[in-house]
Design an enzyme around this catalytic site. Structure first.
Site, PDB file in Angstrom:
ATOM      1  N   HIS A  52       7.152  45.221 104.769  1.00 57.78           N
ATOM      2  CA  HIS A  52       7.237  43.847 104.889  1.00 57.78           C
ATOM      3  C   HIS A  52       6.368  42.946 103.691  1.00 57.78           C
ATOM      4  O   HIS A  52       5.722  44.139 102.916  1.00 57.78           O
ATOM      5  CB  HIS A  52       6.352  43.591 106.262  1.00 57.78           C
ATOM      6  CG  HIS A  52       4.933  43.927 106.309  1.00 57.78           C
ATOM      7  ND1 HIS A  52       4.609  45.380 106.561  1.00 57.78           N
ATOM      8  CD2 HIS A  52       3.846  43.383 105.916  1.00 57.78           C
ATOM      9  CE1 HIS A  52       3.301  45.485 106.542  1.00 57.78           C
ATOM     10  NE2 HIS A  52       2.943  44.101 106.056  1.00 57.78           N
ATOM     11  N   HIS A 134       3.253  40.680  97.464  1.00 58.65           N
ATOM     12  CA  HIS A 134       3.593  42.325  97.118  1.00 58.65           C
ATOM     13  C   HIS A 134       4.039  42.835  98.311  1.00 58.65           C
ATOM     14  O   HIS A 134       3.872  42.412  99.301  1.00 58.65           O
ATOM     15  CB  HIS A 134       2.393  42.919  96.780  1.00 58.65           C
ATOM     16  CG  HIS A 134       1.349  43.077  97.775  1.00 58.65           C
ATOM     17  ND1 HIS A 134       0.299  42.073  98.205  1.00 58.65           N
ATOM     18  CD2 HIS A 134       1.143  44.073  98.824  1.00 58.65           C
ATOM     19  CE1 HIS A 134      -0.470  42.560  99.045  1.00 58.65           C
ATOM     20  NE2 HIS A 134       0.096  43.533  99.333  1.00 58.65           N
TER      21      HIS A 134
HETATM   22  O1  3AM Z   1       0.701  43.996 103.128  1.00 60.76           O
HETATM   23  P1  3AM Z   1      -0.388  44.810 102.820  1.00 60.76           P
HETATM   24  O2  3AM Z   1       0.339  46.221 103.088  1.00 60.76           O
HETATM   25  O3  3AM Z   1      -0.883  44.800 101.418  1.00 60.76           O
HETATM   26  O4  3AM Z   1      -3.768  46.186 104.560  1.00 60.76           O
HETATM   27  C1  3AM Z   1      -3.147  45.358 105.379  1.00 60.76           C
HETATM   28  C2  3AM Z   1      -1.532  45.154 105.093  1.00 60.76           C
HETATM   29  O5  3AM Z   1      -1.541  44.427 104.095  1.00 60.76           O
HETATM   30  C3  3AM Z   1      -3.723  43.892 105.578  1.00 60.76           C
HETATM   31  O6  3AM Z   1      -2.852  43.278 106.103  1.00 60.76           O
HETATM   32  C4  3AM Z   1      -1.509  43.792 106.053  1.00 60.76           C
HETATM   33  C5  3AM Z   1      -0.683  43.818 107.370  1.00 60.76           C
HETATM   34  O7  3AM Z   1      -1.485  44.720 108.107  1.00 60.76           O
HETATM   35  N1  3AM Z   1      -5.090  43.859 106.147  1.00 60.76           N
HETATM   36  C6  3AM Z   1      -5.735  44.883 106.846  1.00 60.76           C
HETATM   37  N2  3AM Z   1      -6.855  44.253 107.435  1.00 60.76           N
HETATM   38  C7  3AM Z   1      -7.059  43.014 106.380  1.00 60.76           C
HETATM   39  C8  3AM Z   1      -8.364  42.610 106.224  1.00 60.76           C
HETATM   40  N3  3AM Z   1      -9.370  42.253 106.855  1.00 60.76           N
HETATM   41  C9  3AM Z   1      -6.006  42.800 105.745  1.00 60.76           C
HETATM   42  N4  3AM Z   1      -5.789  41.925 104.761  1.00 60.76           N
HETATM   43  C10 3AM Z   1      -7.096  41.267 104.639  1.00 60.76           C
HETATM   44  N5  3AM Z   1      -8.003  41.384 105.299  1.00 60.76           N
END
Ligand code: 3AM
Length: 184
Positions: A52, A134
């Protein structure tokens, strides 16, 4: 708080939520294949159904704030658009390998800004770092050199989603709770 409650989103009936673009299954499969080409060994590639693009990470959300988010999400105005995923890159500190657009389409920027504003209006603090669109394809992976993809992936984006994340030993499990069509 039990560890199960914590995994759900911090306890107190809260759920760990985020807004995302959620690709159709065929596109998720294509992106997973791309992930296998980019990260040939090591790392933990995401399974297709988890692939996603995060718009706004919301963190633990209670029922009242979720209702507020859903109401404001329904008011967001941003037209459908095509996203050209034409670059690979890495966040070396987070050990994430991703693909993304070299240029952020205006409707995507507008959508992200509107959802961030909705989160703030519902009393949620969100990430203050600039939005870097991304699609994560692998975690705990050696960085790949940033650069253009030989075969860019076209993603016709017609809606956005509210997603629940459940932390599990093998990685996060995601559930799309609700979708809203993009409209201008
Ligand atoms: O889309 P990506 O994979 O980059 O790393 C987590 C994931 O990112 C991010 O939210 C997305 C969906 O889970 N994520 C997890 N904890 C987070 C936080 N505390 C976070 N992004 C920002 N702050």
């Amino acid at each position: 708080m039990s560890s199960a409650a914590e995994a759900e989103g911090g306890g107190g009936g809260r759920e760990r939520l985020f807004f995302a673009l959620w690709p159709a299954p065929a596109l998720q499969e294509a992106l997973a294949r791309l992930g296998r080409r980019l990260v040939r060994k090591g790392g933990r590639r995401l399974p297709p159904e988890a692939i996603h693009l995060t718009l706004v990470f919301l963190g633990p959300v209670d029922a009242a704030r979720r209702a507020c988010l859903e109401r404001l999400a329904g008011e967001v105005l941003a037209p459908p658009f095509e996203l050209l995923l034409d670059r690979a890159g890495a966040f070396p500190r987070a050990r994430v390998v991703w693909v993304g657009p070299g240029v952020t389409p205006q409707p995507l920027a507008r959508l992200e800004a509107a959802l961030r504003e909705a989160a703030a209006r519902c009393g949620l603090e969100t990430d203050t770092r600039p939005f870097v669109p991304h699609v994560t394809l692998a975690r705990r992976a050696a960085p790949v050199p940033a650069g253009p993809l030989p075969e860019p992936v076209r993603w016709p984006v017609a809606d956005f989603a509210l997603v629940r994340s459940r932390l599990r030993p093998g990685g996060a499990g995601y559930e799309v709770l609700r979708r809203w069509p993009l409209r201008a």
